[in-house]
Write an enzyme that holds these catalytic residues in place. Structure first.
Site, PDB file in Angstrom:
ATOM      1  N   HIS A 145       0.819  -1.208   0.000  1.00 24.44           N
ATOM      2  CA  HIS A 145       0.000   0.000   0.000  1.00 24.44           C
ATOM      3  C   HIS A 145       0.855   1.260   0.000  1.00 24.44           C
ATOM      4  CE1 HIS A 145      -4.016  -1.563   0.315  1.00 24.44           C
ATOM      5  NE2 HIS A 145      -3.732  -2.302   1.376  1.00 24.44           N
ATOM      6  N   CYS A 189       0.008   2.628  -4.507  1.00 26.80           N
ATOM      7  CA  CYS A 189      -0.778   3.808  -4.859  1.00 26.80           C
ATOM      8  C   CYS A 189       0.001   5.089  -4.539  1.00 26.80           C
ATOM      9  CB  CYS A 189      -2.096   3.811  -4.093  1.00 26.80           C
ATOM     10  SG  CYS A 189      -3.248   2.522  -4.626  1.00 26.80           S
TER      11      CYS A 189
END
Length: 365
Positions: A145, A189
């Site tokens: 992430h 991301c």
């Protein structure tokens, strides 16, 4: 690390020439023997140059730290990040000349010996920087992430949520010895611009914004919102949810928090770009975008969309490929699948043209 001097190569030339002279028939005469000997010496001189080139490649250290976070059994669970790390490790060894002893793996798999906490990741990166010399190649790969702290600040999310920010990577790049190269892949991301103030080569100004995202069933975004990170840190930081993430990180991790929040611990020159440098970032998407974690399908393994297409491009393109060309080709593959993520390249003009991980035609054979 193997070191063989050029003396060995020169001695090899003399030995081969002497061996040739010993077996030449006397009928050749002095002139004929001398001519043949000159030809042999020319051939052996070329071989010696090639041997020396091979030795210089061997003497270059290639070190890598590979990190995969699946966040298993949490609301943030991903599925393909450890698979990504294993696939990248294989291609580093099989194609790019890395040795298994020069590669550190940090995953959050249950049997992992080193967990990918913020402290552990930064320690391994500092260790690589500390032993690097001129000409060495350092590689950091992250699959997991990412998060956007603000409109201009991004970070990767280790398994303990001790964020590693763009400023941390700037500090590492600024500590590189002259002539060493540090390449970063981040399949996460908001990863565009993960080296603070690094020059954009391919990024938001070259995107194809008209694309619509493909509807990939069960695909997950590699994103944890900063509000969720704050809520997760509250139990160990003891701070209120309305306080900024900096307060939570410094309270929870002290001096192991991001350099972004501990400027007093660093010299000013460590936090600012020093002109063209040897940091190279290939990101899975732009700062304002998400990267996809694709679930397993038809018996295949789950994977990161960016990592998968990087490996597919390398499989087709067997020779050296520049950092710039790789990002362009991966963008094309993601566009064909209608994934709305645009890989980016941040580095100096010179390094944009360099072969990925300094691959040579010989090493790709």
């Amino acid at each position: 690390m193997l070191r063989i001097s050029a003396v060995v190569c020169r001695n090899l030339v003399h030995w081969r020439c002497a061996a040739v002279m010993a077996v030449l028939p006397r009928s050749f005469g002095a002139g004929g023997s001398a001519a043949i000997l000159c030809g042999v010496r020319d051939i052996e001189a070329e071989r010696a140059k090639e041997d020396q080139c091979n030795l210089s490649e061997i003497m270059v250290k290639r070190l890598a730290t590979l990190v995969g976070c699946n966040y298993t059994n949490t609301p943030n669970q991903l599925n393909g990040c450890i698979n990504d790390v294993e696939a990248v490790q294989a291609v580093l060894i099989d194609r790019f000349g890395f040795q298994s002893t020069g590669i550190k793996l940090l995953t959050d798999a249950p049997n992992s010996s080193i967990k990918p906490t913020g402290e552990n990741i930064k320690r391994e990166l500092r260790n690589m920087i500390n032993v690097a010399k001129q000409g060495d190649l350092l590689f950091f790969y992250f699959s997991g992430h990412g998060t956007l702290i603000s409109s201009t600040d991004d970070a990767i999310v280790p398994c303990d949520f001790n964020l590693i920010t763009d400023v941390d990577f700037r500090v590492l790049v600024n500590r590189l010895p002259e002539g060493a190269i540090f390449t970063i892949f981040s399949d996460s991301c908001h990863s565009g611009g993960l080296i603070d103030k690094e020059k954009e080569q391919i990024g938001p100004h070259s995107s194809d914004r008209e694309l619509r995202p493909e509807n990939v069933p069960n695909a997950r975004q590699k994103l944890i919102p900063i509000s969720s990170i704050i809520n997760s840190l509250r139990s160990i930081s003891g701070r209120s949810s309305d306080e900024p993430v900096s307060a939570h990180l410094t309270a929870a991790f002290g001096n192991e928090a991001s350099a972004k929040y501990l400027p007093q611990s660093f010299q000013s020159h460590e936090l600012k770009p020093l002109g063209p440098d040897n940091g190279i970032l290939l990101s899975g998407c732009q700062k304002d975008e998400v990267s996809l974690d694709i679930p397993r399908c038809d018996g295949s393994k789950a994977y990161g969309a960016f990592t998968y297409d990087v490996l597919q491009v390398l499989k087709v393109h067997r020779g050296p490929i520049s950092n710039r060309d790789l990002v362009i080709r991966v963008r094309e593959k993601l566009r064909e699948k209608r994934h709305k993520q645009h890989p980016c390249l941040y580095c100096s003009d010179k390094n944009a043209k360099l072969p990925l991980l300094l691959e040579t035609a010989r090493s790709s054979e």
